[in-house]
Scaffold this motif. Sequence first.
Motif, PDB file in Angstrom:
ATOM      1  N   GLU A  36       0.527  -7.292 -18.858  1.00  0.00           N
ATOM      2  CA  GLU A  36       0.423  -7.762 -17.382  1.00  0.00           C
ATOM      3  C   GLU A  36      -0.851  -7.152 -17.484  1.00  0.00           C
ATOM      4  O   GLU A  36      -1.112  -5.796 -17.717  1.00  0.00           O
ATOM      5  N   VAL A  37      -2.014  -7.570 -16.294  1.00  0.00           N
ATOM      6  CA  VAL A  37      -2.913  -7.354 -16.008  1.00  0.00           C
ATOM      7  C   VAL A  37      -2.877  -6.887 -14.208  1.00  0.00           C
ATOM      8  O   VAL A  37      -2.268  -7.696 -14.315  1.00  0.00           O
ATOM      9  N   HIS A  38      -3.412  -5.384 -14.044  1.00  0.00           N
ATOM     10  CA  HIS A  38      -3.135  -5.316 -12.683  1.00  0.00           C
ATOM     11  C   HIS A  38      -5.060  -5.535 -12.187  1.00  0.00           C
ATOM     12  O   HIS A  38      -6.170  -4.723 -13.150  1.00  0.00           O
ATOM     13  N   TRP A  39      -5.104  -5.272 -10.667  1.00  0.00           N
ATOM     14  CA  TRP A  39      -6.307  -4.974 -10.438  1.00  0.00           C
ATOM     15  C   TRP A  39      -6.367  -4.520  -9.070  1.00  0.00           C
ATOM     16  O   TRP A  39      -5.199  -5.311  -8.195  1.00  0.00           O
ATOM     17  N   VAL A  40      -6.950  -3.853  -8.803  1.00  0.00           N
ATOM     18  CA  VAL A  40      -6.786  -2.964  -7.164  1.00  0.00           C
ATOM     19  C   VAL A  40      -8.358  -3.197  -6.759  1.00  0.00           C
ATOM     20  O   VAL A  40      -8.989  -2.911  -7.921  1.00  0.00           O
ATOM     21  N   SER A  41      -8.267  -3.874  -5.718  1.00  0.00           N
ATOM     22  CA  SER A  41      -9.691  -3.525  -4.663  1.00  0.00           C
ATOM     23  C   SER A  41     -10.033  -2.038  -4.102  1.00  0.00           C
ATOM     24  O   SER A  41      -9.244  -0.955  -4.268  1.00  0.00           O
ATOM     25  N   VAL A  42     -11.422  -2.198  -4.358  1.00  0.00           N
ATOM     26  CA  VAL A  42     -11.886  -1.047  -4.244  1.00  0.00           C
ATOM     27  C   VAL A  42     -13.084  -1.211  -3.117  1.00  0.00           C
ATOM     28  O   VAL A  42     -13.576  -2.074  -3.086  1.00  0.00           O
ATOM     29  N   ASN A  46     -17.270   5.210   4.666  1.00  0.00           N
ATOM     30  CA  ASN A  46     -18.549   5.713   5.019  1.00  0.00           C
ATOM     31  C   ASN A  46     -18.925   6.748   3.893  1.00  0.00           C
ATOM     32  O   ASN A  46     -19.139   7.537   2.962  1.00  0.00           O
ATOM     33  N   GLY A  47     -19.506   6.013   3.120  1.00  0.00           N
ATOM     34  CA  GLY A  47     -19.827   6.042   2.178  1.00  0.00           C
ATOM     35  C   GLY A  47     -19.607   6.545   0.790  1.00  0.00           C
ATOM     36  O   GLY A  47     -19.771   6.541  -0.780  1.00  0.00           O
ATOM     37  N   THR A  48     -18.277   6.373   0.845  1.00  0.00           N
ATOM     38  CA  THR A  48     -16.724   7.156   0.004  1.00  0.00           C
ATOM     39  C   THR A  48     -15.784   5.902  -0.770  1.00  0.00           C
ATOM     40  O   THR A  48     -15.666   5.127  -0.218  1.00  0.00           O
ATOM     41  N   ARG A  49     -16.001   6.507  -2.055  1.00  0.00           N
ATOM     42  CA  ARG A  49     -15.336   5.150  -2.713  1.00  0.00           C
ATOM     43  C   ARG A  49     -13.658   5.313  -2.738  1.00  0.00           C
ATOM     44  O   ARG A  49     -13.384   6.305  -3.178  1.00  0.00           O
ATOM     45  N   LYS A  50     -12.503   4.103  -2.385  1.00  0.00           N
ATOM     46  CA  LYS A  50     -11.872   4.205  -1.697  1.00  0.00           C
ATOM     47  C   LYS A  50     -10.811   3.208  -2.743  1.00  0.00           C
ATOM     48  O   LYS A  50     -11.458   2.195  -2.602  1.00  0.00           O
ATOM     49  N   ILE A  51      -9.781   3.706  -3.577  1.00  0.00           N
ATOM     50  CA  ILE A  51      -8.872   2.516  -4.121  1.00  0.00           C
ATOM     51  C   ILE A  51      -8.097   2.846  -3.213  1.00  0.00           C
ATOM     52  O   ILE A  51      -6.975   2.928  -2.253  1.00  0.00           O
ATOM     53  N   THR A  52      -7.943   1.150  -2.433  1.00  0.00           N
ATOM     54  CA  THR A  52      -6.947   0.163  -1.687  1.00  0.00           C
ATOM     55  C   THR A  52      -5.266  -0.008  -2.831  1.00  0.00           C
ATOM     56  O   THR A  52      -5.212   0.945  -3.706  1.00  0.00           O
ATOM     57  N   SER A  53      -4.621   0.196  -1.225  1.00  0.00           N
ATOM     58  CA  SER A  53      -3.292   0.373  -2.043  1.00  0.00           C
ATOM     59  C   SER A  53      -2.492  -0.931  -2.245  1.00  0.00           C
ATOM     60  O   SER A  53      -1.405  -1.123  -3.021  1.00  0.00           O
ATOM     61  N   GLN A  54      -3.026  -1.949  -1.571  1.00  0.00           N
ATOM     62  CA  GLN A  54      -3.361  -3.361  -2.450  1.00  0.00           C
ATOM     63  C   GLN A  54      -3.470  -3.476  -3.535  1.00  0.00           C
ATOM     64  O   GLN A  54      -4.067  -3.408  -3.769  1.00  0.00           O
ATOM     65  N   GLN A  55      -2.340  -3.683  -4.453  1.00  0.00           N
ATOM     66  CA  GLN A  55      -1.888  -4.465  -6.077  1.00  0.00           C
ATOM     67  C   GLN A  55      -1.881  -5.980  -6.350  1.00  0.00           C
ATOM     68  O   GLN A  55      -0.621  -6.115  -5.809  1.00  0.00           O
ATOM     69  N   ASP A  56      -2.640  -5.892  -7.033  1.00  0.00           N
ATOM     70  CA  ASP A  56      -2.317  -7.685  -7.453  1.00  0.00           C
ATOM     71  C   ASP A  56      -1.966  -7.858  -9.069  1.00  0.00           C
ATOM     72  O   ASP A  56      -2.714  -6.911  -9.654  1.00  0.00           O
ATOM     73  N   LYS A  57      -0.822  -8.347  -9.768  1.00  0.00           N
ATOM     74  CA  LYS A  57      -1.168  -8.624 -11.635  1.00  0.00           C
ATOM     75  C   LYS A  57      -0.998 -10.560 -11.534  1.00  0.00           C
ATOM     76  O   LYS A  57      -0.530 -10.538 -10.780  1.00  0.00           O
ATOM     77  N   GLN A  58      -0.987  -9.643 -12.791  1.00  0.00           N
ATOM     78  CA  GLN A  58      -0.734 -11.401 -13.499  1.00  0.00           C
ATOM     79  C   GLN A  58      -0.130 -11.100 -14.470  1.00  0.00           C
ATOM     80  O   GLN A  58      -0.303 -10.746 -15.617  1.00  0.00           O
TER      81      GLN A  58
END
Length: 242
Positions: free
Chosen positions: A70-76, A80-92
């Motif tokens: 499976e390929v998974h991807w998550v929006s970043v 406030n100038g800080t990178r944050k990984i979102t909790s919404q995750q998609d997969k194929q």
Amino acid sequence: MPFTEYTLKLALSNFYVDKLSMGLQFGADVKLRTTLNAPEDITVQVLTPTLAAVYWMPLKELNCVAVNYEVHWVSVVFLNGTRKITSQQDKQFINQTERTEDGKFFATIRSLLPGQEYLIYVRVYPNNFNNFFTDSLKEIIQMYSEPNNLILSGVSTNRMNISWIPSVKLTIQYKLEYKTDRMRKWQIANNTEVNNGKVTYYIENLLPRTPYKFRLILRYPEYKEDFVWPSDERFTFQTLGK
């Protein structure tokens, strides 16, 4: 044994414990699972503003008959100038793996957002044990931005001038197409002029007081197919007339 969960207990003993016949004091349980090796040598290549290709090497050793990928991807996002990984995750789910000439597996992710940053990784697990998975290292990519907007730079009852600025060193071929709701086929705007990086299309013999839809057919360096933009009808302009 493969794909098995083990519970480990740890206790300490010393001279006084043995001398006084004291019972051993066990710590908290530790659970370990035997799983597959992780997919290796993962790379991600941006193809267009909405497409990306993911490549990885297949497992060298298998502890089971067959595995799924499976390929998974998550929006970043940036807060406030800080990178944050979102909790919404998609997969194929990779139903049928394809290989490159050098033996790598690959998959194409579609419907990504232009200009968005993504964290991408590959997951592998046995056919019948999807809870015994192993993830690859994670890669972060930045999608291409959307092409620049089409601008109506001139209009009359039977003519339109459409201006557009191509992305430097990004699109290698481009053409403009237009049509009305009544036209079956898209027409190509052939009369063009390039000045200081801006392309102007001169379109003649149009119908008065008629809306025309416009779209671009683009080619990106690493993608062999046409990229049609936009997918909606946002660039609809109307000729003049009573």
